[in-house]
Design a protein around this motif. Structure first.
Motif, PDB file in Angstrom:
ATOM      1  N   ARG A 242       0.870  -1.183   0.000  1.00 21.06           N
ATOM      2  CA  ARG A 242       0.000   0.000   0.000  1.00 21.06           C
ATOM      3  C   ARG A 242       0.905   1.230   0.000  1.00 21.06           C
ATOM      4  O   ARG A 242       1.844   1.298   0.802  1.00 21.06           O
ATOM      5  CB  ARG A 242      -0.874  -0.007   1.259  1.00 21.06           C
ATOM      6  N   PRO A 243       0.655   2.210  -0.862  1.00 20.84           N
ATOM      7  CA  PRO A 243       1.525   3.383  -0.864  1.00 20.84           C
ATOM      8  C   PRO A 243       1.401   4.151   0.440  1.00 20.84           C
ATOM      9  O   PRO A 243       0.348   4.142   1.084  1.00 20.84           O
ATOM     10  CB  PRO A 243       1.018   4.214  -2.047  1.00 20.84           C
ATOM     11  N   SER A 244       2.482   4.816   0.810  1.00 17.16           N
ATOM     12  CA  SER A 244       2.414   5.628   2.026  1.00 17.16           C
ATOM     13  C   SER A 244       1.490   6.805   1.795  1.00 17.16           C
ATOM     14  O   SER A 244       1.249   7.231   0.650  1.00 17.16           O
ATOM     15  CB  SER A 244       3.807   6.130   2.399  1.00 17.16           C
ATOM     16  N   LEU A 245       0.981   7.333   2.896  1.00 18.67           N
ATOM     17  CA  LEU A 245       0.114   8.501   2.798  1.00 18.67           C
ATOM     18  C   LEU A 245       0.879   9.678   2.194  1.00 18.67           C
ATOM     19  O   LEU A 245       0.337  10.455   1.393  1.00 18.67           O
ATOM     20  CB  LEU A 245      -0.427   8.860   4.188  1.00 18.67           C
ATOM     21  N   GLU A 246       2.146   9.810   2.549  1.00 17.75           N
ATOM     22  CA  GLU A 246       2.966  10.895   2.023  1.00 17.75           C
ATOM     23  C   GLU A 246       3.091  10.810   0.499  1.00 17.75           C
ATOM     24  O   GLU A 246       3.026  11.838  -0.202  1.00 17.75           O
ATOM     25  CB  GLU A 246       4.357  10.879   2.669  1.00 17.75           C
ATOM     26  N   ASP A 247       3.259   9.594  -0.014  1.00 12.93           N
ATOM     27  CA  ASP A 247       3.352   9.423  -1.470  1.00 12.93           C
ATOM     28  C   ASP A 247       2.037   9.797  -2.148  1.00 12.93           C
ATOM     29  O   ASP A 247       2.037  10.412  -3.231  1.00 12.93           O
ATOM     30  CB  ASP A 247       3.711   7.970  -1.817  1.00 12.93           C
ATOM     31  N   LEU A 248       0.939   9.422  -1.525  1.00 12.71           N
ATOM     32  CA  LEU A 248      -0.368   9.736  -2.104  1.00 12.71           C
ATOM     33  C   LEU A 248      -0.608  11.250  -2.100  1.00 12.71           C
ATOM     34  O   LEU A 248      -1.120  11.819  -3.075  1.00 12.71           O
ATOM     35  CB  LEU A 248      -1.460   9.014  -1.318  1.00 12.71           C
ATOM     36  N   VAL A 249      -0.222  11.894  -1.016  1.00 11.31           N
ATOM     37  CA  VAL A 249      -0.358  13.356  -0.913  1.00 11.31           C
ATOM     38  C   VAL A 249       0.509  14.041  -1.959  1.00 11.31           C
ATOM     39  O   VAL A 249       0.090  15.021  -2.600  1.00 11.31           O
ATOM     40  CB  VAL A 249       0.003  13.829   0.511  1.00 11.31           C
ATOM     41  N   ARG A 250       1.718  13.521  -2.154  1.00  6.55           N
ATOM     42  CA  ARG A 250       2.624  14.100  -3.136  1.00  6.55           C
ATOM     43  C   ARG A 250       2.030  13.999  -4.551  1.00  6.55           C
ATOM     44  O   ARG A 250       2.062  14.961  -5.326  1.00  6.55           O
ATOM     45  CB  ARG A 250       3.978  13.384  -3.068  1.00  6.55           C
ATOM     46  N   LEU A 251       1.455  12.853  -4.855  1.00  8.78           N
ATOM     47  CA  LEU A 251       0.820  12.664  -6.159  1.00  8.78           C
ATOM     48  C   LEU A 251      -0.360  13.618  -6.328  1.00  8.78           C
ATOM     49  O   LEU A 251      -0.525  14.243  -7.391  1.00  8.78           O
ATOM     50  CB  LEU A 251       0.351  11.214  -6.320  1.00  8.78           C
ATOM     51  N   GLY A 252      -1.167  13.739  -5.278  1.00  6.31           N
ATOM     52  CA  GLY A 252      -2.305  14.643  -5.342  1.00  6.31           C
ATOM     53  C   GLY A 252      -1.889  16.079  -5.575  1.00  6.31           C
ATOM     54  O   GLY A 252      -2.509  16.808  -6.367  1.00  6.31           O
ATOM     55  N   ALA A 253      -0.817  16.496  -4.898  1.00  7.77           N
ATOM     56  CA  ALA A 253      -0.325  17.868  -5.057  1.00  7.77           C
ATOM     57  C   ALA A 253       0.193  18.106  -6.476  1.00  7.77           C
ATOM     58  O   ALA A 253      -0.064  19.154  -7.079  1.00  7.77           O
ATOM     59  CB  ALA A 253       0.767  18.150  -4.035  1.00  7.77           C
ATOM     60  N   GLU A 254       0.906  17.104  -7.013  1.00  8.14           N
ATOM     61  CA  GLU A 254       1.432  17.238  -8.378  1.00  8.14           C
ATOM     62  C   GLU A 254       0.316  17.376  -9.404  1.00  8.14           C
ATOM     63  O   GLU A 254       0.418  18.144 -10.370  1.00  8.14           O
ATOM     64  CB  GLU A 254       2.298  16.020  -8.718  1.00  8.14           C
ATOM     65  N   GLN A 255      -0.776  16.626  -9.176  1.00  4.80           N
ATOM     66  CA  GLN A 255      -1.883  16.614 -10.134  1.00  4.80           C
ATOM     67  C   GLN A 255      -3.000  17.594  -9.752  1.00  4.80           C
ATOM     68  O   GLN A 255      -4.009  17.669 -10.438  1.00  4.80           O
ATOM     69  CB  GLN A 255      -2.463  15.193 -10.226  1.00  4.80           C
ATOM     70  N   GLN A 256      -2.795  18.309  -8.649  1.00  7.53           N
ATOM     71  CA  GLN A 256      -3.794  19.262  -8.141  1.00  7.53           C
ATOM     72  C   GLN A 256      -5.148  18.580  -7.907  1.00  7.53           C
ATOM     73  O   GLN A 256      -6.207  19.095  -8.264  1.00  7.53           O
ATOM     74  CB  GLN A 256      -3.948  20.446  -9.100  1.00  7.53           C
ATOM     75  N   ILE A 257      -5.074  17.420  -7.271  1.00  8.73           N
ATOM     76  CA  ILE A 257      -6.275  16.651  -6.923  1.00  8.73           C
ATOM     77  C   ILE A 257      -6.280  16.450  -5.413  1.00  8.73           C
ATOM     78  O   ILE A 257      -5.306  15.936  -4.851  1.00  8.73           O
ATOM     79  CB  ILE A 257      -6.277  15.279  -7.633  1.00  8.73           C
TER      80      ILE A 257
END
Length: 464
Positions: A242-257
């Motif tokens: 399962r991806p870390s929460l930090e990785d998911l947040v980073r992806l969301g920030a990059e994609q503005q989601i």
């Protein structure tokens, strides 16, 4: 109709005569004539119908009429008795959903009594004398506790999840890991609540493995949210990822989601020293950068039933403006109990003040000392029963910390006169009802979930 039946029916006294009897005089005064009248008429109509149909013999009818006044009193008192009653939880399940989940702290109970019996500033701004917003209550203390920009409170966490999705993702895509499509009690399923909210489910990964690349590959112009769901009522072990929460947040920030996390149990303190791992702290999720988080108030937090939404001010503002917010909002009593509970965390006294945390932190030795004293007293008072102490396990319950068991000391109750089922029913029929545990044909009492001042009720149940 046969003359004999008519003769028997004539023995039924007039209603006015029954209500005017000395035996019902006090009942009529205390319960009101209308209620006693209604129950009397209902009872007599049933007797007449049963006698005419043959369900009652003449002898049975006469016997029923001899017991008429006590039966009327019983029915009236039953109508006036509350359906929601206090019980003693002797099961050892701390957040027992069927028994109301978290017990409120003394501070919360005092706050309920104070606010419930007076007018208050629920939607009134005291500094300006103008109309205010109920959303201000509990918000500042939540900001101080967990470091969020804004907060909103609804009536439970299912409502919180629904409102977030309805506000931010209606008609658009919500990406969720396949391994997080959970179902909780009452058949609440993430896919169903998402569909009801108007969001469009996009499942990524497999049941046991989801990688950050799976989320990235699924993102499109239609993606509204990345949703992470804490598996609060089950555990997946073995070949998992399962991806870390930090990785998911980073992806969301990059994609503005925006990234939304449903934390479920709402843990505000570290439970690992007490044998409960893997319960994420609300503070840690917000520190990791999630845009919104939501959780229950009446689980591990130990407060009233509520759904708490925390996160970025702009998103919380949109949620508050949703017309459905009014249908899901909470009242003055919930805000009052919630703030009182949160104040215990703010001043650092939660482990002492909040019953759920006290029960979690109680050791098997401490429970064993209480159980030993109680058994000694019961053995002296009631030789008809025998009591045995043995090691056992308590559970958290309420869909929290699955698989986690806390060491405890159990009291096993034996009786030569009663079967285990009869003993369980006897305790359940007591006033207040005592809900015990039955395992392997043994009646077990776990004092972890019995408040110290309720031990007297246990004594009385076995000695009455």
């Amino acid at each position: 109709m046969e003359k004999t039946k008519q003769s028997a029916l004539r023995k039924i006294p007039p209603v006015d005569q029954i209500l005017g009897s000395s035996g019902l005089h006090t009942l009529v005064q205390e319960a009101g004539r209308d209620l006693v009248l209604r129950e009397t008429q209902t009872l007599l109509s049933r007797y007449r119908a049963d006698y005419i149909s043959g369900a009652l013999s003449a002898q049975d009818l006469e016997k029923q009429l001899d017991e008429l006044e006590p039966e009327i009193a019983r029915r009236v008192l039953q109508r006036l008795s509350p359906s929601l009653r206090p019980v003693v939880n002797a099961t050892g399940v701390i957040l027992h959903t069927n028994l109301g989940r978290a017990l409120l702290s003394e501070d919360a109970l005092r706050a309920l009594q104070q606010l419930g019996g007076s007018y208050n500033n629920l939607e009134y701004d005291l500094p300006t004398g103008q109309r205010g917003s109920r959303h201000q209550h509990a918000e500042q203390i939540l900001k101080d506790l967990v470091g969020c920009e804004a907060a909103a409170v609804v009536n439970n966490n299912a409502a919180a999840v629904f409102l977030i999705l309805h506000t931010l993702a209606r008609g658009r895509q919500v990406i969720v890991s396949r391994g997080e499509l959970v179902e909780i009690g009452g058949s609440f399923r993430i896919p169903d609540i998402l569909a009801s909210s108007g969001g469009i489910l996009a499942v990524v990964g497999t049941t046991n493995k989801t990688r950050i690349g799976d989320y990235a590959a699924a993102i499109s112009t239609e993606t509204a949210l990345l949703l992470r769901v804490h598996p609060s009522n089950y555990r997946m072990i073995g070949f998992t990822e399962r991806p870390s929460l930090e990785d998911l947040v980073r992806l969301g920030a990059e994609q503005q989601i925006p990234v939304v996390e449903d934390l479920g149990s709402g843990c505000l303190v570290d439970l690992q020293p007490h044998g409960i791992p893997d319960e994420p702290l609300v503070q840690h999720s917000l520190a990791a950068g999630v845009d919104l988080a939501c959780f229950s108030g009446d689980k591990l937090m130990g407060g009233p039933q509520a759904g708490i939404i925390l996160g970025k001010a702009a998103l919380v503002s949109r949620i508050r403006k949703n017309p459905l917010m009014r249908t899901l909002r909470v009242d003055k009593l919930t805000y009052s109990a919630l703030e009182a509970t949160l104040r215990s965390y703010l001043r650092g006294s939660a482990w002492q003040d909040i019953p759920v945390l006290r029960m979690i932190s109680a050791t098997a030795s401490e429970i064993g000392q209480r159980a030993g004293r109680l058994v000694q007293e019961l053995t002296t008072l009631e030789p008809a029963f025998s009591f045995e102490l043995s090691p056992g396990r308590s559970t958290i319950g309420g869909g929290s910390a699955p698989g986690v068991e806390l060491e405890t000391t159990l009291i096993t109750v034996h009786s030569p006169r009663y079967s285990t089922d009869t003993l369980e029913e006897r305790l359940r029929s007591f006033s207040p009802p005592i809900i015990a545990r039955v395992e392997e044909n043994r009646l077990l009492v776990d004092l972890r979930t019995v408040l110290p001042d309720q031990e007297a009720e246990l004594q009385r149940a076995f000695t009455s």
